[in-house]
Motif scaffolding. Structure first.
Motif, mmCIF file in Angstrom:
data_model
loop_
_atom_site.group_PDB
_atom_site.id
_atom_site.type_symbol
_atom_site.label_atom_id
_atom_site.label_comp_id
_atom_site.label_asym_id
_atom_site.label_seq_id
_atom_site.Cartn_x
_atom_site.Cartn_y
_atom_site.Cartn_z
ATOM 1 N N ARG A 74 0.915 -0.861 -0.075
ATOM 2 C CA ARG A 74 -0.323 0.064 -0.052
ATOM 3 C C ARG A 74 0.655 1.196 0.156
ATOM 4 O O ARG A 74 0.453 2.655 -0.611
ATOM 5 C CB ARG A 74 -0.570 0.171 1.392
ATOM 6 N N ARG A 81 3.195 1.496 -1.450
ATOM 7 C CA ARG A 81 4.452 1.767 -2.718
ATOM 8 C C ARG A 81 5.994 1.563 -3.244
ATOM 9 O O ARG A 81 6.179 1.210 -3.383
ATOM 10 C CB ARG A 81 3.364 2.466 -3.571
ATOM 11 N N LEU A 140 6.203 -3.507 -5.083
ATOM 12 C CA LEU A 140 5.786 -3.218 -6.387
ATOM 13 C C LEU A 140 5.113 -4.872 -6.324
ATOM 14 O O LEU A 140 4.780 -5.326 -7.392
ATOM 15 C CB LEU A 140 6.879 -2.440 -7.349
#
Length: 171
Positions: free
Chosen positions: A45, A47, A50
């Motif tokens: 979430r 990031r 990935l």
């Protein structure tokens, strides 16, 4: 590593080995696998992650196998008259069933590859360039230097309102 919060410790372990499984992380950290999954979800979430190292592309290309030809069509401009010259129009287009299917799939946005044989002539170069411009992967196609590419030739009469047979035969 114990001074860092658990999530940061997990992140460092993943950076050191992107192939590590959640179970291995859980065992090394002394956590449950579900707790590791929660931390990984949080990192995703944010990031900071990935995906895993073994994640593959979502879409693999559709592979079309078969002919790519240069279609040459000659159409008379008036009814054919035997024993004299007949004015005609000519056109060249890229064709071949597999090539046509590959081009239409590429136009629809599908990753597409074409496996065909092309001659080392101008027709082969034109077919290759047209396919690549349409977004078709031609990297697996065979190039036959010193050979001619496949062609389709048709001679016919221009149809009026789409009616009538319209063809006299192949040239």
């Amino acid at each position: 590593m114990s001074e860092l919060p658990k999530k940061e410790q997990l992140y460092e372990l993943i950076r050191a080995n992107p192939f590590i499984s959640q179970q291995e992380l859980a065992e090394q950290m002394g956590l449950s696998r579900s707790a590791v999954a929660g931390h990984i979800a949080s990192l995703i979430r944010e990031r900071r992650l990935l995906g895993r190292a073994y994640v593959l592309p979502d879409e693999r290309p559709v592979l079309c196998i078969g002919a790519a030809n240069l279609d040459r069509k000659l159409r008379t401009l008036a009814p054919l008259q035997m024993g004299t010259s007949n004015p005609a129009g000519a056109s060249e287009t890229c064709g071949g069933v597999a090539r046509n299917i590959a081009e239409n799939l590429a136009r629809l946005g599908s990753p597409t590859a074409l496996l065909t044989a092309l001659g080392g002539d101008a027709a082969g170069q034109a077919l290759q360039a047209h396919a690549e411009a349409a977004g078709i992967d031609m990297s697996g196609s065979l190039k036959l230097h010193g050979m001619a590419s496949g062609t389709y030739r048709r001679a016919g009469r221009r149809r009026r309102n789409g009616a009538g047979p319209g063809r006299y035969g192949l040239v």
